[in-house]
Design a protein around this motif. Structure first.
Motif, PDB file in Angstrom:
ATOM      1  N   SER A  71       0.867  -1.184   0.000  1.00 39.46           N
ATOM      2  CA  SER A  71       0.000   0.000   0.000  1.00 39.46           C
ATOM      3  C   SER A  71       0.898   1.227   0.000  1.00 39.46           C
ATOM      4  O   SER A  71       2.121   1.110   0.233  1.00 39.46           O
ATOM      5  N   ALA A  72       0.286   2.391  -0.201  1.00 40.32           N
ATOM      6  CA  ALA A  72       1.069   3.627  -0.061  1.00 40.32           C
ATOM      7  C   ALA A  72       1.408   3.864   1.399  1.00 40.32           C
ATOM      8  O   ALA A  72       2.453   4.435   1.713  1.00 40.32           O
ATOM      9  N   THR A  73       0.549   3.421   2.297  1.00 39.65           N
ATOM     10  CA  THR A  73       0.846   3.572   3.731  1.00 39.65           C
ATOM     11  C   THR A  73       2.161   2.864   4.050  1.00 39.65           C
ATOM     12  O   THR A  73       3.026   3.417   4.738  1.00 39.65           O
ATOM     13  N   GLU A  74       2.322   1.653   3.521  1.00 37.10           N
ATOM     14  CA  GLU A  74       3.577   0.928   3.767  1.00 37.10           C
ATOM     15  C   GLU A  74       4.753   1.654   3.109  1.00 37.10           C
ATOM     16  O   GLU A  74       5.836   1.772   3.699  1.00 37.10           O
ATOM     17  N   CYS A 168       7.707  12.728  -1.187  1.00 34.68           N
ATOM     18  CA  CYS A 168       6.433  13.239  -1.689  1.00 34.68           C
ATOM     19  C   CYS A 168       5.391  12.120  -1.678  1.00 34.68           C
ATOM     20  O   CYS A 168       5.601  11.064  -2.278  1.00 34.68           O
ATOM     21  N   ASP A 169       4.293  12.363  -0.989  1.00 32.58           N
ATOM     22  CA  ASP A 169       3.133  11.471  -1.047  1.00 32.58           C
ATOM     23  C   ASP A 169       2.353  11.894  -2.295  1.00 32.58           C
ATOM     24  O   ASP A 169       1.650  12.898  -2.288  1.00 32.58           O
ATOM     25  N   ALA A 170       2.536  11.120  -3.371  1.00 30.50           N
ATOM     26  CA  ALA A 170       1.901  11.472  -4.649  1.00 30.50           C
ATOM     27  C   ALA A 170       0.676  10.589  -4.906  1.00 30.50           C
ATOM     28  O   ALA A 170       0.268  10.406  -6.058  1.00 30.50           O
ATOM     29  N   VAL A 171       0.084  10.066  -3.835  1.00 32.76           N
ATOM     30  CA  VAL A 171      -1.024   9.114  -3.975  1.00 32.76           C
ATOM     31  C   VAL A 171      -2.184   9.710  -4.784  1.00 32.76           C
ATOM     32  O   VAL A 171      -2.755   9.047  -5.647  1.00 32.76           O
ATOM     33  N   GLN A 172      -2.522  10.956  -4.504  1.00 38.40           N
ATOM     34  CA  GLN A 172      -3.679  11.543  -5.192  1.00 38.40           C
ATOM     35  C   GLN A 172      -3.276  12.217  -6.500  1.00 38.40           C
ATOM     36  O   GLN A 172      -4.145  12.695  -7.235  1.00 38.40           O
ATOM     37  N   ALA A 173      -1.991  12.239  -6.801  1.00 39.62           N
ATOM     38  CA  ALA A 173      -1.534  12.862  -8.053  1.00 39.62           C
ATOM     39  C   ALA A 173      -1.237  11.806  -9.120  1.00 39.62           C
ATOM     40  O   ALA A 173      -1.456  12.040 -10.312  1.00 39.62           O
ATOM     41  N   ILE A 187       3.085   5.958  -4.035  1.00 39.79           N
ATOM     42  CA  ILE A 187       1.831   5.927  -4.792  1.00 39.79           C
ATOM     43  C   ILE A 187       1.054   4.653  -4.428  1.00 39.79           C
ATOM     44  O   ILE A 187       1.597   3.719  -3.833  1.00 39.79           O
ATOM     45  N   SER A 188      -0.225   4.624  -4.830  1.00 36.82           N
ATOM     46  CA  SER A 188      -1.103   3.501  -4.504  1.00 36.82           C
ATOM     47  C   SER A 188      -1.949   3.159  -5.736  1.00 36.82           C
ATOM     48  O   SER A 188      -2.605   4.050  -6.299  1.00 36.82           O
ATOM     49  N   ALA A 189      -1.928   1.893  -6.147  1.00 38.96           N
ATOM     50  CA  ALA A 189      -2.601   1.517  -7.404  1.00 38.96           C
ATOM     51  C   ALA A 189      -4.113   1.791  -7.375  1.00 38.96           C
ATOM     52  O   ALA A 189      -4.694   2.169  -8.393  1.00 38.96           O
ATOM     53  N   HIS A 190      -4.730   1.613  -6.200  1.00 39.31           N
ATOM     54  CA  HIS A 190      -6.197   1.702  -6.195  1.00 39.31           C
ATOM     55  C   HIS A 190      -6.728   3.123  -6.321  1.00 39.31           C
ATOM     56  O   HIS A 190      -7.932   3.331  -6.413  1.00 39.31           O
ATOM     57  N   LYS A 191      -5.803   4.102  -6.351  1.00 41.01           N
ATOM     58  CA  LYS A 191      -6.245   5.488  -6.560  1.00 41.01           C
ATOM     59  C   LYS A 191      -6.198   5.845  -8.048  1.00 41.01           C
ATOM     60  O   LYS A 191      -6.621   6.921  -8.426  1.00 41.01           O
ATOM     61  N   PHE A 192      -5.611   4.973  -8.878  1.00 43.78           N
ATOM     62  CA  PHE A 192      -5.623   5.276 -10.326  1.00 43.78           C
ATOM     63  C   PHE A 192      -6.121   4.064 -11.133  1.00 43.78           C
ATOM     64  O   PHE A 192      -5.549   3.680 -12.134  1.00 43.78           O
TER      65      PHE A 192
HETATM   66  N1  PLP Z   1      -1.785   9.300   1.065  1.00 41.41           N
HETATM   67  C1  PLP Z   1      -2.898   9.860   0.581  1.00 41.41           C
HETATM   68  C2  PLP Z   1      -2.872  11.284   0.137  1.00 41.41           C
HETATM   69  C3  PLP Z   1      -4.077   9.120   0.487  1.00 41.41           C
HETATM   70  O1  PLP Z   1      -5.176   9.679   0.001  1.00 41.41           O
HETATM   71  C4  PLP Z   1      -4.064   7.770   0.909  1.00 41.41           C
HETATM   72  C5  PLP Z   1      -5.319   6.972   0.893  1.00 41.41           C
HETATM   73  O2  PLP Z   1      -6.397   7.503   1.103  1.00 41.41           O
HETATM   74  C6  PLP Z   1      -2.869   7.221   1.391  1.00 41.41           C
HETATM   75  C7  PLP Z   1      -1.749   8.011   1.454  1.00 41.41           C
HETATM   76  C8  PLP Z   1      -2.789   5.787   1.822  1.00 41.41           C
HETATM   77  O3  PLP Z   1      -2.883   4.948   0.710  1.00 41.41           O
HETATM   78  P1  PLP Z   1      -3.136   3.353   0.838  1.00 41.41           P
HETATM   79  O4  PLP Z   1      -4.608   3.177   0.820  1.00 41.41           O
HETATM   80  O5  PLP Z   1      -2.510   2.744  -0.359  1.00 41.41           O
HETATM   81  O6  PLP Z   1      -2.480   2.921   2.082  1.00 41.41           O
END
Ligand code: PLP
Length: 362
Positions: A71-74, A168-173, A187-192
């Motif tokens: 995950s992006a959290t990890e 940089c937390d680019a999860v939403q970008a 980054i996190s796959a489930h956001k794109f």
């Molecule tokens: N960072 C941002 C900006 C997020 O929006 C999220 C998820 O909502 C995360 C990190 C965590 O991502 P993940 O669900 O892959 O752990």
């Protein structure tokens, strides 16, 4: 159901699903191999993982490597806890509107912590001071609650000049805007439009990491554990698709955003109207009871503030940081527009929401 919660997650793209199915084979297939096994089945699976890695790498600047994570959290935990300056006890600076994956992680470290200020438009102060001895700065590219685009290029330049690493937390970008340069990017796959259960940390060449997970030494020793070829393949195809459609997807959300501003003319936009990703529409209206709105309009999936915070019953931290009162934050909703959102979905959602708000006498 009309889905307007694309910051929480996105539906799986059919192309990504197709790519995943190939690697979910049963006993009669040749696609269930462990990508870390030396035999033919293993090497085939490994090849699929490496193709996916290249596809994901194309999202990032040149000159780094992609580490797959769960995950992006990890990924953010690995970046923040595993980098040398943090392990050496140096200071950490983050913005006041980071996702909990950064905020809670930074707060849990014994290192001195600086919180960079954020203005009423939801923009981090690009010139915000951090003390001497700060070894890591972490600021997100696009905020998950209000969609504002942060001045990360300038912050990275300043971090580099100060000899600090920049995360940089680019999860939403990711997949929506070109990803900004940094030393480490999550980054996190489930956001794109990729699968849930897989993220990635991009690490610039020369940046050393101490792993959080030890074991078989996979991912160059940075993240032990058997990778899922299906999840990697799904993420890779989702990344490739997002890159190839970036302009088209952006034009789509730009148009929907403009239409939404008309449809929700009685509401006020939270966060900058210009420095934002247009797939995020965070709106407030005085006196609206959002909890009641959500139960009255069950045909529409949307969020009250942040999806992460919405279970807590507490008003959003981000909305408080940008100066909203508790009442204004409580009267705020987040509508997330995406690739598959049709004009008719948005119009119907607006009509249902406006009718329910009128029934509240607002
Ligand atoms: N960072 C941002 C900006 C997020 O929006 C999220 C998820 O909502 C995360 C990190 C965590 O991502 P993940 O669900 O892959 O752990």
């Amino acid at each position: 159901m009309i889905y307007l919660d694309h910051q929480a997650t996105t539906p799986l793209a059919p192309e990504a699903r197709e790519a995943m199915l190939r690697w979910l084979g049963g006993p009669d297939s040749t696609t269930f191999g462990n990508p870390h096994s030396p035999h033919r089945l293993g090497r085939q699976a490994e090849a699929a993982v490496e193709v996916a890695r290249e596809r994901v790498a194309a999202l990032f600047p040149a000159g780094g490597r992609v580490i797959f994570t769960g995950s992006a959290t990890e990924a953010l935990n690995l970046a923040l806890r595993g980098c040398a300056p943090v392990r050496a006890g140096m200071g950490v600076a983050i913005s006041g509107i980071e996702h909990a994956a950064v905020e809670e992680t930074a707060r849990s470290l014994p290192n001195p912590l600086t919180i960079l200020s954020v203005d009423g438009d939801g923009l981090v102060d690009a010139e915000g001071e951090w003390p001497a001895g700060t070894g890591l700065v972490s600021v997100m590219q696009v905020n998950n609650e209000i969609g504002t685009i942060q001045p990360v290029d300038r912050l990275y330049e300043r971090a580099r000049a100060a000899g600090a690493l920049f995360v940089c937390d680019a999860v939403q970008a990711a997949g929506k805007l070109p990803i900004a340069a940094a030393d480490m990017i999550a980054i996190s796959a489930h956001k794109f439009y990729g699968p849930k259960g897989i993220g990635a940390l991009w690490v610039r060449e020369g940046v050393e990491l101490t792993p959080l997970l030890t074991g078989g030494g996979q991912e160059g020793g940075c993240r032990s554990g058997t990778l899922s070829p299906a999840l990697c393949a799904g993420m890779g195809v989702a990344a490739e698709l997002a890159l190839s459609r970036m302009a088209k997807d952006a034009a789509h959300t730009d148009r929907l955003f403009a239409r939404a501003l008309d449809l929700f003319a009685g509401w006020t936009l939270n966060g900058s109207a210009t420095q934002r990703y247009t797939g995020n529409l965070n709106l407030r209206r005085q006196g609206v009871d959002v909890a009641r709105l959500m139960s009255d309009v069950r045909q529409v999936a949307f969020s009250a503030g942040s999806a992460c915070a919405s279970d807590s019953g507490k008003p959003s931290r981000v909305l408080a940081v940008i100066g909203l009162s508790a009442a204004e934050a409580k009267g705020s909703i987040r509508l997330g527009l995406g690739r598959y959102t049709a004009d008719a979905d948005l119009e119907q959602a607006a009509s249902l929401l406006e009718t329910a708000v009128a029934a509240q006498g607002r």
